[in-house]
Design an enzyme around this catalytic site. Structure first.
Site, short mmCIF file in Angstrom:
data_model
loop_
_atom_site.label_atom_id
_atom_site.label_comp_id
_atom_site.label_asym_id
_atom_site.label_seq_id
_atom_site.Cartn_x
_atom_site.Cartn_y
_atom_site.Cartn_z
N ASP A 1 30.30 47.46 44.70
CA ASP A 1 31.46 48.37 44.75
C ASP A 1 31.81 48.81 46.17
O ASP A 1 32.36 49.89 46.36
CB ASP A 1 31.23 49.63 43.88
CG ASP A 1 30.78 49.28 42.49
OD1 ASP A 1 31.35 48.34 41.92
OD2 ASP A 1 29.85 49.92 41.99
N LYS B 1 34.57 44.87 48.44
CA LYS B 1 34.57 43.52 49.02
C LYS B 1 35.85 42.79 48.67
O LYS B 1 36.36 42.00 49.46
CB LYS B 1 33.40 42.70 48.45
CG LYS B 1 32.04 43.17 48.87
CD LYS B 1 30.96 42.36 48.21
CE LYS B 1 30.88 42.55 46.71
NZ LYS B 1 30.57 43.89 46.24
N GLY C 1 33.78 43.78 39.34
CA GLY C 1 35.18 44.17 39.18
C GLY C 1 35.80 44.32 40.55
O GLY C 1 35.28 45.05 41.38
N HIS C 2 36.84 43.57 40.79
CA HIS C 2 37.52 43.69 42.08
C HIS C 2 38.93 44.18 41.78
O HIS C 2 39.62 43.59 40.97
CB HIS C 2 37.71 42.33 42.76
CG HIS C 2 36.45 41.58 42.96
ND1 HIS C 2 35.51 41.93 43.89
CD2 HIS C 2 35.96 40.48 42.35
CE1 HIS C 2 34.51 41.08 43.85
NE2 HIS C 2 34.76 40.19 42.92
N GLN D 1 28.67 42.10 43.48
CA GLN D 1 27.59 43.10 43.60
C GLN D 1 27.13 43.24 45.07
O GLN D 1 27.86 42.87 45.96
CB GLN D 1 26.41 42.78 42.67
CG GLN D 1 26.73 42.94 41.19
CD GLN D 1 27.26 41.68 40.55
OE1 GLN D 1 26.86 40.59 40.86
NE2 GLN D 1 28.18 41.84 39.62
P1 IMP Z 1 24.03 43.73 34.89
O1 IMP Z 1 24.50 43.02 36.11
O2 IMP Z 1 25.13 43.98 33.90
O3 IMP Z 1 22.82 43.10 34.28
O4 IMP Z 1 23.55 45.21 35.35
C1 IMP Z 1 22.40 45.42 36.15
C2 IMP Z 1 22.63 46.54 37.16
O5 IMP Z 1 23.59 46.12 38.11
C3 IMP Z 1 23.19 47.83 36.55
O6 IMP Z 1 22.66 48.93 37.24
C4 IMP Z 1 24.68 47.72 36.81
O7 IMP Z 1 25.30 49.00 36.86
C5 IMP Z 1 24.68 47.05 38.15
N1 IMP Z 1 25.91 46.28 38.43
C6 IMP Z 1 26.25 45.08 37.92
N2 IMP Z 1 27.43 44.68 38.41
C7 IMP Z 1 27.84 45.63 39.25
C8 IMP Z 1 28.98 45.77 40.10
O8 IMP Z 1 29.87 44.92 40.18
N3 IMP Z 1 29.03 46.91 40.83
C9 IMP Z 1 28.06 47.85 40.80
N4 IMP Z 1 26.99 47.78 40.02
C10 IMP Z 1 26.87 46.66 39.26
#
Ligand code: IMP
Length: 429
Positions: free
Chosen positions: A13, A16, A40-41, A222
């Protein structure tokens, strides 16, 4: 000619998407290399605001877009994004790696179960899909989805998965499997048919583009501290957002990468569970959240907010080989005075400059802060005018902040973001 990686330096977040979108103007290909619809962008330009989860951020510039093998693809999400782009008059020039893995409906059910509870996942099926990829017996790749033997592959996968499907209540018993197979096959074979024109050999096209001297932007989803290997394990995602992930997640050698741009917010946020040394627990954290719109793009969850953490950024610089920094959302800190910045960690009576990513250590660290004056609050219109006039038009305190970070990290801050629109990025020359 350049292969440029854009990587998140914190917990994701960092905006990027806005940096990739900005740099896309001068790129020939924009390539996503990890993650899935958990990302999410938001890309904004003028009045247009589009949210992408899988589509590379350069989409609005009409560039060649590539989704690499390191990505896990939810076909319905991708097809919806293709439609959304068409609705604004952009025909996506997309290449989807046949090596990429497919998120299936059962992955989302499994993710929403125990993983979401203990790790705070986004419930998009990411972890279970990567787990199947590593397990090999239960995986479905884009190549299977769009190929002639999808039905046989799906049937064999569901047989392998029977115990798990029963354990999660997806089917009640073995006799229900044929019905479930028909359901999933009916829906996903249609997705496969629609995605077939986009599927291809991404590694070939990207390597050829680099051979021809084209500019290739590798877009990470991420951030470094959510990396499966290098983040705050187990509170991480299941892929490799770090710059090295671009090589594995697309199929290019490390010698093809010329620049690594680290993107950091002017403060820190984290969504989901896990350690966060500089987290602010009082109303100041709420102020930053509200002013920065710090709610998850995918899940809408409020993000935890905290001060900028230089040990974390030093760790990111080390792990990714970052050559320059894009600092985002400086506008959000306007009016927060004084500003604190963690310059080191104290752990067991010793000071260290580089973050330790181990949860057991992070529980004990005490950030060592320095204070800066900060700067006044400006309206979005005023920030827009500042952006048009360039870096020297920033309030004195904001320039001091940027230069303090640069000096302490020893890496230049080459871009500064003061708002969400493409026009709000200031490049320092
Ligand atoms: P997962 O990627 O859905 O398995 O989530 C694992 C961890 O990564 C969790 O703490 C999510 O909140 C975090 N996470 C996954 N994708 C994002 C992102 O795009 N931005 C911020 N946190 C993320």
């Amino acid at each position: 000619m350049p292969g440029i990686v854009v990587v998140g330096m914190q917990f994701g977040d960092e905006s990027k998407g806005a940096v990739v979108d900005y740099l896309s103007r001068d790129a020939d290909l924009v390539v996503r290399y990890n993650g899935g619809a958990n990302a999410g962008h938001t890309v904004a330009t003028g009045d247009l605001r589009l949210k992408f989860r899988l589509m590379p951020s350069g989409a609005l510039w009409g560039k060649r877009l590539v989704i690499g093998n390191g990505v896990v693809v939810d076909p319905k999400v991708l097809l919806d994004e293709i439609k959304a782009l068409r609705e604004v008059g952009v025909e996506p020039n997309l290449l989807l790696s046949r090596k990429a893995h497919v998120v299936m409906p059962y992955h989302k059910v499994i993710d929403a179960g125990k993983m979401a509870g203990s790790l705070g996942t986004t419930k998009r099926g990411i972890g279970p899909t990567y787990a199947d990829k590593a397990r090999r017996t239960d995986a479905i790749r884009v190549d299977d989805l769009v190929g002639p033997r999808f039905r046989e592959r799906l049937e064999s996968v569901l047989r392998f998965k029977l115990d798990e499907l029963v354990a999660y209540g997806i089917v009640r018993r073995e006799e229900d499997l044929p019905k479930y197979l028909e359901e999933v096959y009916g829906e996903y074979s249609e997705y496969g048919r629609e995605l077939r024109p986009y599927a291809g050999e991404a590694y070939l096209e990207v390597n050829r583009a680099l051979d021809e001297g084209k500019v290739v932007l590798f877009e990470g989803a991420q951030g470094t501290l959510l990396d499966l290997d290098h983040g705050t394990y187990p509170y991480v995602t299941s892929s490799n957002p770090v710059a090295g992930g671009a090589c594995v997640g697309v199929g290019v050698g490390p010698t093809r990468i010329d620049r690594v741009i680290g993107v950091a917010k002017a403060y820190t946020t984290r969504v989901g569970a896990g350690p966060f040394p500089t987290e602010i627990h009082d109303e100041l954290g709420d102020r930053i959240r509200e002013r920065g719109g710090e709610y998850g793009t995918v899940t809408g969850r409020p993000r935890r907010c905290g001060w900028l953490d230089l040990p974390m950024l030093r760790y990111s610089i080390m792990i990714n080989g970052i050559t320059e920094i894009a600092l985002r959302k400086l506008d959000v800190l306007g009016g927060t005075r004084p500003l604190k910045v963690a310059v080191a960690y104290e752990i067991d009576g010793e000071e260290r400059e580089v973050m330790t990513p181990f949860v057991s250590d992070l529980e004990r660290v005490r950030p060592v802060y320095e204070e800066l004056d900060g700067w006044e609050e400006l309206s979005p219109g005023e920030w827009g005018r500042v952006a048009r006039r360039g870096y020297d038009a920033l309030p004195r305190g904001a320039r001091d902040y940027v230069e303090f970070i640069e000096e302490r990290l020893g890496v230049p801050v080459t871009m500064v973001g003061v708002g969400p629109r493409r026009e709000d990025t200031i490049e320092r020359v």
